[in-house]
Design a protein around this motif. Structure first.
Motif, PDB file in Angstrom:
ATOM      1  N   LEU A   1       0.805  -1.149   0.060  1.00 21.81           N
ATOM      2  CA  LEU A   1       0.222  -0.063   0.286  1.00 21.81           C
ATOM      3  C   LEU A   1       0.935   1.213   0.317  1.00 21.81           C
ATOM      4  O   LEU A   1       2.012   1.053   0.522  1.00 21.81           O
ATOM      5  N   GLN A   2       0.345   2.350  -0.899  1.00 23.11           N
ATOM      6  CA  GLN A   2       0.966   3.991  -0.721  1.00 23.11           C
ATOM      7  C   GLN A   2       0.247   4.674  -0.073  1.00 23.11           C
ATOM      8  O   GLN A   2      -0.636   4.790  -0.421  1.00 23.11           O
ATOM      9  N   LYS A   3       0.908   5.611   0.446  1.00 24.16           N
ATOM     10  CA  LYS A   3       0.345   6.670   0.919  1.00 24.16           C
ATOM     11  C   LYS A   3      -0.439   7.395   0.049  1.00 24.16           C
ATOM     12  O   LYS A   3       0.170   7.852  -0.828  1.00 24.16           O
ATOM     13  N   CYS A   4      -1.713   8.368   0.686  1.00 27.17           N
ATOM     14  CA  CYS A   4      -1.766   9.319  -0.515  1.00 27.17           C
ATOM     15  C   CYS A   4      -0.545  10.119  -0.103  1.00 27.17           C
ATOM     16  O   CYS A   4      -0.469  10.271   0.217  1.00 27.17           O
ATOM     17  N   ASP A   5      -0.819  10.653  -1.762  1.00 31.92           N
ATOM     18  CA  ASP A   5       0.345  11.920  -2.071  1.00 31.92           C
ATOM     19  C   ASP A   5       0.344  13.047  -1.208  1.00 31.92           C
ATOM     20  O   ASP A   5       0.998  13.654  -1.045  1.00 31.92           O
ATOM     21  N   ASP A   6      -0.635  13.836  -0.604  1.00 37.57           N
ATOM     22  CA  ASP A   6      -0.915  15.036  -0.089  1.00 37.57           C
ATOM     23  C   ASP A   6      -0.867  14.468   1.309  1.00 37.57           C
ATOM     24  O   ASP A   6      -0.605  16.043   2.210  1.00 37.57           O
ATOM     25  N   CYS A   7      -1.720  13.259   2.581  1.00 38.43           N
ATOM     26  CA  CYS A   7      -1.875  13.455   3.242  1.00 38.43           C
ATOM     27  C   CYS A   7      -1.647  12.307   3.891  1.00 38.43           C
ATOM     28  O   CYS A   7      -1.485  11.475   3.184  1.00 38.43           O
ATOM     29  N   ASP A   8      -1.769  12.079   5.300  1.00 35.10           N
ATOM     30  CA  ASP A   8      -1.192  10.468   6.086  1.00 35.10           C
ATOM     31  C   ASP A   8      -2.471  10.259   6.575  1.00 35.10           C
ATOM     32  O   ASP A   8      -2.294   9.169   6.974  1.00 35.10           O
ATOM     33  N   LEU A   9      -3.681  10.051   5.481  1.00 32.04           N
ATOM     34  CA  LEU A   9      -4.509   9.141   6.624  1.00 32.04           C
ATOM     35  C   LEU A   9      -5.136   8.234   5.885  1.00 32.04           C
ATOM     36  O   LEU A   9      -6.023   7.590   6.411  1.00 32.04           O
ATOM     37  N   ALA A  10      -4.453   8.040   4.213  1.00 35.64           N
ATOM     38  CA  ALA A  10      -5.080   6.250   3.956  1.00 35.64           C
ATOM     39  C   ALA A  10      -4.686   6.632   2.998  1.00 35.64           C
ATOM     40  O   ALA A  10      -3.297   6.918   2.986  1.00 35.64           O
ATOM     41  N   ARG A  11      -4.656   4.997   2.604  1.00 37.34           N
ATOM     42  CA  ARG A  11      -3.160   4.291   1.974  1.00 37.34           C
ATOM     43  C   ARG A  11      -3.852   3.180   0.813  1.00 37.34           C
ATOM     44  O   ARG A  11      -5.171   2.660   0.807  1.00 37.34           O
ATOM     45  N   TYR A  12      -3.302   3.098  -0.108  1.00 32.75           N
ATOM     46  CA  TYR A  12      -4.228   2.363  -1.322  1.00 32.75           C
ATOM     47  C   TYR A  12      -3.221   1.915  -2.249  1.00 32.75           C
ATOM     48  O   TYR A  12      -1.742   1.634  -2.082  1.00 32.75           O
ATOM     49  N   CYS A  13      -3.863   0.740  -2.137  1.00 28.85           N
ATOM     50  CA  CYS A  13      -3.076  -0.039  -3.461  1.00 28.85           C
ATOM     51  C   CYS A  13      -2.953  -0.501  -5.211  1.00 28.85           C
ATOM     52  O   CYS A  13      -2.055  -1.067  -5.596  1.00 28.85           O
ATOM     53  N   SER A  14      -3.321   1.005  -5.293  1.00 31.33           N
ATOM     54  CA  SER A  14      -2.907   1.216  -6.766  1.00 31.33           C
ATOM     55  C   SER A  14      -4.052   2.699  -7.219  1.00 31.33           C
ATOM     56  O   SER A  14      -4.295   2.948  -6.507  1.00 31.33           O
ATOM     57  N   ASP A  15      -3.065   3.342  -7.975  1.00 30.29           N
ATOM     58  CA  ASP A  15      -3.908   4.575  -8.846  1.00 30.29           C
ATOM     59  C   ASP A  15      -5.139   4.741  -8.889  1.00 30.29           C
ATOM     60  O   ASP A  15      -5.683   5.365  -8.589  1.00 30.29           O
ATOM     61  N   LYS A  16      -5.593   3.604  -9.521  1.00 29.57           N
ATOM     62  CA  LYS A  16      -7.316   3.430  -9.957  1.00 29.57           C
ATOM     63  C   LYS A  16      -7.834   3.213  -8.303  1.00 29.57           C
ATOM     64  O   LYS A  16      -8.711   4.063  -8.031  1.00 29.57           O
ATOM     65  N   CYS A  17      -7.807   3.123  -7.341  1.00 27.59           N
ATOM     66  CA  CYS A  17      -8.303   3.552  -6.452  1.00 27.59           C
ATOM     67  C   CYS A  17      -8.422   4.564  -5.582  1.00 27.59           C
ATOM     68  O   CYS A  17      -9.211   4.646  -5.210  1.00 27.59           O
ATOM     69  N   GLN A  18      -7.168   5.355  -6.004  1.00 23.73           N
ATOM     70  CA  GLN A  18      -7.041   6.062  -5.422  1.00 23.73           C
ATOM     71  C   GLN A  18      -7.807   6.985  -5.995  1.00 23.73           C
ATOM     72  O   GLN A  18      -8.420   8.150  -5.098  1.00 23.73           O
ATOM     73  N   ARG A  19      -8.127   7.255  -7.058  1.00 25.96           N
ATOM     74  CA  ARG A  19      -8.843   7.703  -8.258  1.00 25.96           C
ATOM     75  C   ARG A  19     -10.197   7.606  -7.800  1.00 25.96           C
ATOM     76  O   ARG A  19     -11.358   8.755  -7.554  1.00 25.96           O
ATOM     77  N   ASP A  20     -10.597   6.285  -7.977  1.00 22.24           N
ATOM     78  CA  ASP A  20     -11.856   5.542  -7.162  1.00 22.24           C
ATOM     79  C   ASP A  20     -12.309   6.490  -6.130  1.00 22.24           C
ATOM     80  O   ASP A  20     -13.536   6.918  -5.961  1.00 22.24           O
ATOM     81  N   ASN A  21     -11.029   6.436  -4.477  1.00 17.80           N
ATOM     82  CA  ASN A  21     -12.042   7.188  -3.496  1.00 17.80           C
ATOM     83  C   ASN A  21     -12.101   8.873  -3.693  1.00 17.80           C
ATOM     84  O   ASN A  21     -11.927   9.173  -2.711  1.00 17.80           O
TER      85      ASN A  21
END
Length: 305
Positions: free
Chosen positions: A34-54
């Motif tokens: 999992l990678q942290k959100c680019d701007d904060c430390d509140l969320a982590r994502y398994c892919s760029d797609k998941c980050q865009r969807d969320n």
């Protein structure tokens, strides 16, 4: 059983966001990283797609947390001015200093003065690298070009300002941007002015403020003083006072003078002003030396002659 119990404990302690993708919920196990959100430390994502969807769900909390993180950095007291210490006497550099074209080292006026006195009967050499001091503009330019070719951030900034004085502001911005990317704080301060006035770039207040803040974070007191005006224009007087205290702690004259007015007007407490005044005086005293005092007298005499 033990693994399940540990996972349950982590979830109860708020570790769910650390263990699982904030969008699809997949856990960080085996090959799933999992990678942290680019701007904060509140969320982590398994892919760029998941980050865009969320993003629609996460956007508001992300912006609020990103602002908090930015303020933590912005209002952290720098250990020293961005100028650092003179590499010869190891005292904090004050307002007066000289940049050597041969090595781009910032040498305080006191050490430059002492070096000039010592080498009056022969061609002077740089007090740091011992390269002969250039005797002409051509020699200075040759030295600067070598430093620019070596991606020296100070030389890049100086070259950028030369382009500015020639009216070539786009080239100036290119050099200043590169110098800022290489970590030279003064370049951020210069860039802020270019964005503020629309020189070589489109006028952009947000980018100007960003570069002022970046310079302030790096210990540039004039940049922080510029941020104070932005805070006051937006009725953020408490934030402005924090900035002034940080700058005054580094020995910034304008900031302590404004704080004195705020103290007279009851905007800050006696204890706040007293502690800041002590820190200000300590910072100023740390820059003093007999050599610098002698240099200051000579420069004052030359200015009045």
């Amino acid at each position: 059983v033990a693994v399940v119990a540990k996972m349950s404990t982590d979830l109860e302690e708020g570790g769910a966001t650390e263990m699982c993708c904030a969008s699809c919920g997949i856990a960080e196990v085996d090959d799933v990283k999992l990678q942290k959100c680019d701007d904060c430390d509140l969320a982590r994502y398994c892919s760029d797609k998941c980050q865009r969807d969320n993003r629609p769900t996460h956007e508001r909390a992300c912006k609020e947390r990103a602002t908090e993180l930015r303020d933590e950095i912005l209002f952290r007291q720098p250990e020293s001015s961005y100028l650092g210490d003179c590499p010869i006497c190891f005292l904090p550099i004050s307002v007066e200093f000289f940049v050597q074209s041969c090595c781009s080292k910032m040498i305080c006026d006191g050490c430059s003065y002492a070096n000039a006195r010592r080498e009056t009967k022969e061609r002077q050499k740089c007090p740091f690298c011992r390269h002969p001091v250039p005797r002409s503009k051509e020699e200075i330019d040759k030295n600067n070009n070598k430093r620019v070719a070596a991606n020296d951030p100070i030389a890049l900034m100086q070259m950028g300002m030369e382009y500015h004085h020639k009216g070539e502001n786009e080239a100036a911005v290119d050099h200043l941007t590169k110098a800022a990317e290489l970590g030279f704080v003064e370049a951020h301060f210069k860039l802020a002015f270019f964005y503020e006035k629309g020189l070589g770039v489109e006028e952009d207040e947000k980018k100007a403020l960003y570069h002022y803040e970046e310079a302030a974070i790096g210990g540039h007191c004039d940049a922080r003083y510029a941020v104070v005006f932005h805070e006051m224009q937006n009725d953020m007087s408490e934030r402005a006072i924090k900035h002034l205290i940080i700058a005054a702690n580094l020995g910034h004259d304008h900031s302590i003078k404004v704080l004195k007015m705020f103290y007279s007007g009851g905007r800050i407490s006696k204890d706040q002003f007293a502690s800041t005044l002590r820190a200000y005086q300590a910072a100023v005293d740390a820059t003093k030396s007999p050599q610098r005092e002698a240099a200051a007298k000579i420069m004052a005499a030359e200015g009045t002659s």
